[in-house]
Design a protein around this motif. Structure first.
Motif, mmCIF file in Angstrom:
data_model
loop_
_atom_site.group_PDB
_atom_site.id
_atom_site.type_symbol
_atom_site.label_atom_id
_atom_site.label_comp_id
_atom_site.label_asym_id
_atom_site.label_seq_id
_atom_site.Cartn_x
_atom_site.Cartn_y
_atom_site.Cartn_z
ATOM 1 N N VAL A 106 16.298 -2.973 -5.757
ATOM 2 C CA VAL A 106 15.341 -2.063 -5.326
ATOM 3 C C VAL A 106 14.297 -1.885 -6.330
ATOM 4 N N VAL A 107 13.196 -2.216 -5.912
ATOM 5 C CA VAL A 107 11.976 -2.597 -6.774
ATOM 6 C C VAL A 107 11.764 -0.762 -7.217
ATOM 7 N N SER A 108 11.257 -0.853 -8.679
ATOM 8 C CA SER A 108 10.768 0.273 -9.264
ATOM 9 C C SER A 108 9.546 0.219 -9.822
ATOM 10 N N VAL A 134 14.208 -4.581 -1.790
ATOM 11 C CA VAL A 134 13.919 -3.222 -1.219
ATOM 12 C C VAL A 134 12.797 -2.812 -1.779
ATOM 13 N N ASP A 135 11.597 -2.683 -1.346
ATOM 14 C CA ASP A 135 10.446 -1.965 -2.058
ATOM 15 C C ASP A 135 9.979 -0.739 -1.526
ATOM 16 N N PRO A 136 10.514 0.362 -2.377
ATOM 17 C CA PRO A 136 9.872 1.691 -1.809
ATOM 18 C C PRO A 136 8.525 2.049 -2.267
ATOM 19 N N GLY A 183 13.738 5.671 1.649
ATOM 20 C CA GLY A 183 12.656 6.527 0.901
ATOM 21 C C GLY A 183 11.592 5.804 0.442
ATOM 22 N N ILE A 184 10.348 6.492 0.024
ATOM 23 C CA ILE A 184 9.278 5.891 -0.760
ATOM 24 C C ILE A 184 9.034 6.228 -1.862
#
Length: 194
Positions: A106-108, A134-136, A183-184
């Motif tokens: 999951v991208v930060s 997964v890129d929020p 979520g974003i």
């Protein structure tokens, strides 16, 4: 500059003996030690949502599990690891990449280049069949399949991008991943990856 075998051994020893503060994630990526702060709630909820969609009769999922990619002098720690139930060893700190079916990152805001760059290449070099990003930040998922090549040249032959809200068919797991509740991350500058 190429690392010698002695340098690589020293780096691995240092990595294995480093005292990591609580709440800090540490990885060894192609000889470089990378530390990250604890994740955002958005991140953790996405990881939880993906994990809960894995059918537990066939798949086992693990959090914060070090992966051993032998050819790469790397021990990445994906946000989520999926493998067939019973496929891994009984114990130990490292899970061989050969038994992993899918990894999820999951991208930060600080991991964009790592997740889309070096980790894409690393997981392909480790012959992991599926890598889900997964890129929020930009509200999409990138599913990478069919790994090929080795070293820096390793990559995935197939890339499929799905916007949040669309389902992501993960054929290798026989799962339709629902992304509607992802979520974003607010207030993070958008990027142009992949």
């Amino acid at each position: 500059m190429e690392m010698t075998a002695v340098d690589e051994r020293r780096m691995t020893e240092l990595f294995e003996n480093i005292d990591v503060p609580e709440g800090v994630k540490i990885e060894l990526l192609r000889g470089e030690i990378v530390m990250m702060a604890g994740p955002d709630l958005v991140h953790n909820r996405i990881v939880r949502s993906v994990a809960l969609q894995m059918p537990s009769d066939r798949w086992e999922w693990l959090l914060t599990q070090d992966i051993d990619i032998l050819s790469e002098q790397s021990e990445p720690v994906p946000d989520l690891v999926v493998l067939e139930s019973g496929a891994g060893p009984e114990s130990g700190r490292l899970l061989p990449s050969a038994v992993v079916t899918m990894v999820v990152e999951v991208v930060s805001k600080t991991s964009v280049d790592r997740d889309y760059g070096v980790k894409r290449s690393l997981y392909a070099a480790g012959k992991i069949p599926a890598y889900l990003i997964v890129d929020p930040i930009v509200a999409h998922c990138v599913l990478l399949t069919e790994p090929f090549g080795s070293g820096d040249e390793a990559d995935y032959a197939v890339q499929r991008i799905s916007k949040f809200g669309e389902s992501v068919p993960v054929d290798v797991l026989d799962v339709e991943l629902e992304t509607g509740d992802f979520g974003i991350l607010p207030g993070v500058r958008r990027h142009r990856r992949p």
